[in-house]
Design an enzyme around this catalytic site. Structure first.
Site, mmCIF file in Angstrom:
data_model
loop_
_atom_site.group_PDB
_atom_site.id
_atom_site.type_symbol
_atom_site.label_atom_id
_atom_site.label_comp_id
_atom_site.label_asym_id
_atom_site.label_seq_id
_atom_site.Cartn_x
_atom_site.Cartn_y
_atom_site.Cartn_z
ATOM 1 C CB SER A 29 -8.719 104.502 79.181
ATOM 2 O OG SER A 29 -8.841 105.624 80.015
ATOM 3 C CG HIS B 13 -7.266 101.587 76.076
ATOM 4 N ND1 HIS B 13 -7.524 100.343 76.615
ATOM 5 C CD2 HIS B 13 -7.059 102.416 77.116
ATOM 6 C CE1 HIS B 13 -7.487 100.434 77.929
ATOM 7 N NE2 HIS B 13 -7.208 101.673 78.255
ATOM 8 C CE LYS C 151 -4.108 99.856 79.491
ATOM 9 N NZ LYS C 151 -4.128 101.303 79.622
HETATM 10 C C1 LIG Z 1 -3.578 102.048 80.738
HETATM 11 C C2 LIG Z 1 -3.280 103.403 80.245
HETATM 12 C C3 LIG Z 1 -2.043 104.002 80.490
HETATM 13 C C4 LIG Z 1 -1.028 103.367 81.399
HETATM 14 O O1 LIG Z 1 -0.393 102.289 80.810
HETATM 15 P P1 LIG Z 1 0.250 101.182 81.774
HETATM 16 O O2 LIG Z 1 1.172 100.440 80.894
HETATM 17 O O3 LIG Z 1 -0.868 100.369 82.287
HETATM 18 O O4 LIG Z 1 0.943 101.936 82.856
HETATM 19 C C5 LIG Z 1 -1.774 105.225 79.920
HETATM 20 N N1 LIG Z 1 -2.695 105.859 79.160
HETATM 21 C C6 LIG Z 1 -3.900 105.316 78.920
HETATM 22 C C7 LIG Z 1 -4.861 106.050 78.049
HETATM 23 C C8 LIG Z 1 -4.235 104.090 79.467
HETATM 24 O O5 LIG Z 1 -5.433 103.577 79.254
#
Ligand SMILES: *Cc1c(COP(=O)(O)O)cnc(C)c1O
Length: 390
Positions: A177, A205, A236
């Site tokens: 991320s 991601h 996302k």
């Molecule tokens: C954003 C993210 C999460 C968390 O997901 P949310 O739906 O925002 O809680 C988990 N793992 C990674 C690698 C992320 O980038």
């Protein structure tokens, strides 16, 4: 409560103070603040599906038909049929038997890892894995060994030298991320076979971003997705909210009975699920959707690298520009905001000391003219702040 004040003073002194910033989205790539419009280069809304007419219409319809909230947890108050439809679709998308929705990706990681791993087990975790993976490992009480980032030699060394009475797990972000690189999942799964470890990959991601049709990291490497536990988020690229895990029927059944963040939390609203479902349908019916995203990401990367900016190598829309000190990262984001561009400054404890960076994310909805103009401003600002020499 003096320690609270002391903590706040200390983080401010270290340039590590954080505060929420209010932006009003006007399109999937622009936000409004104090009457001024900014180009958004800090969102994980990679495909702009938050503003897709079919996705919005599905959410509105569900909201009108089924109300605003779900009223309770899925095991007690009941599961809305939209959940089952989305879980079936997610399983198809990921090539697994089944899937289970959590309220966030964070809750999926914490719930899945702590349900699967226990005291007698051993977890091997990449050193820059997401905080929710770290928290899941801690909550599981399993012994956790951190291997150097994407270093499969180090991982092998740890696997070979760590006795384990229980089950071994290897856990990694699919796309990291904060660095935007892709985990060597092909090598990781080979090691997992050799050492009888279970692989858990977090595709937050990667979903909608890499692999054919945006199917994620396993698909990117052409790996058999049934051999691992795949976690993802709906928040996302899919433009909605929620997290999910995909795997066998048995795994999902087990998690429904054991994952506490699933069991003890009120289900997402029908509108959120309807939005995710519509987004997934859009992505599945237009597998080329991720191509524009890749083209834009490559364009931006090339522009910055050609100008000599210290960009972390990668192949994803997450572009990390290493600046070192937290203060410099903050100065850079402030200067870019003056130029009408929103990017994020990423500082410790999110990343290690001395590796503060600018994190920019490119979306499919950006046009190349606006990306070119933004790249020019970023390069200019980097010169002015001495990040690159003239
Ligand atoms: C954003 C993210 C999460 C968390 O997901 P949310 O739906 O925002 O809680 C988990 N793992 C990674 C690698 C992320 O980038």
């Amino acid at each position: 409560m003096k320690w609270i004040k002391q903590f706040l003073t200390r983080v401010k002194e270290l340039e590590l103070y954080r505060q929420t910033i209010t932006y009003e989205p006007v399109t999937s790539t622009e936000v409004m603040v104090d009457g001024r419009k900014y180009l958004m280069l800090a969102s994980n809304n990679y495909l702009g599906l938050t503003h897709h007419p079919a996705v919005q219409a599905a959410a509105i319809e569900a909201l009108r038909k089924h109300g605003t909230g779900s009223g309770g947890a899925r095991l007690t108050t009941g599961t809305h049929p939209l959940f089952e439809e989305l879980e079936k679709r997610l399983a198809e998308f990921k090539g697994t038997e089944a899937a289970l929705i959590f309220n966030t990706g964070y809750m999926a990681n914490v719930g899945v890892i702590s349900a699967l791993a226990d005291k007698e087990d051993v977890i091997f975790s990449d050193e820059i894995n997401h905080a929710s993976i770290i928290d899941g490992c801690r909550l599981s009480k399993a012994r956790t060994f951190v291997y150097r980032h994407a270093d499969t030699h180090h991982l092998q060394e740890l696997l070979a030298n760590t006795p384990c009475q229980g089950q071994r797990f290897i856990i990694s972000d699919g796309v990291f991320s904060m660095d935007g690189d892709i985990a060597p999942l092909d090598k990781i799964t080979k090691l997992a076979e050799a050492y009888a470890a279970i692989v858990i990959v977090d595709d937050a991601h990667a979903t909608g971003v890499i692999g054919p049709g945006g199917k994620g990291t396993a698909a990117y490497f052409g790996l058999d997705s049934r051999a691992m536990v795949q976690i993802g988020t709906l928040s996302k690229a899919l433009g909605a909210e929620g997290g999910f895990v995909a795997g066998s029927h048995e795994l999902i059944d087990f998690l429904k009975n054991k994952a506490r963040s699933f069991i003890f939390s009120t289900a997402l609203s029908p509108a959120s699920i309807a939005a995710a479902l519509a987004a997934l349908k859009e992505l599945s019916s237009q597998p080329g959707m991720a191509q524009k995203l890749r083209d834009n990401a490559a364009f931006m990367r090339t522009s910055l690298v050609t100008a000599g900016l210290p960009v972390v190598e990668g192949d994803t829309p997450i572009i990390a520009l290493m600046v070192g000190e937290a203060e410099l990262a903050l100065k850079m984001t402030a200067a870019l905001k003056e130029h009408g561009i929103i990017v994020s400054a990423i500082r410790p404890p999110t990343v290690p000391q001395g590796t503060s960076r600018l994190r920019l994310t490119v979306a499919a909805g950006h046009d190349q003219a606006e990306l070119a103009a933004a790249a020019e401003k970023i390069i200019l600002t980097a010169y002015q702040l001495g990040i690159i020499a003239r």
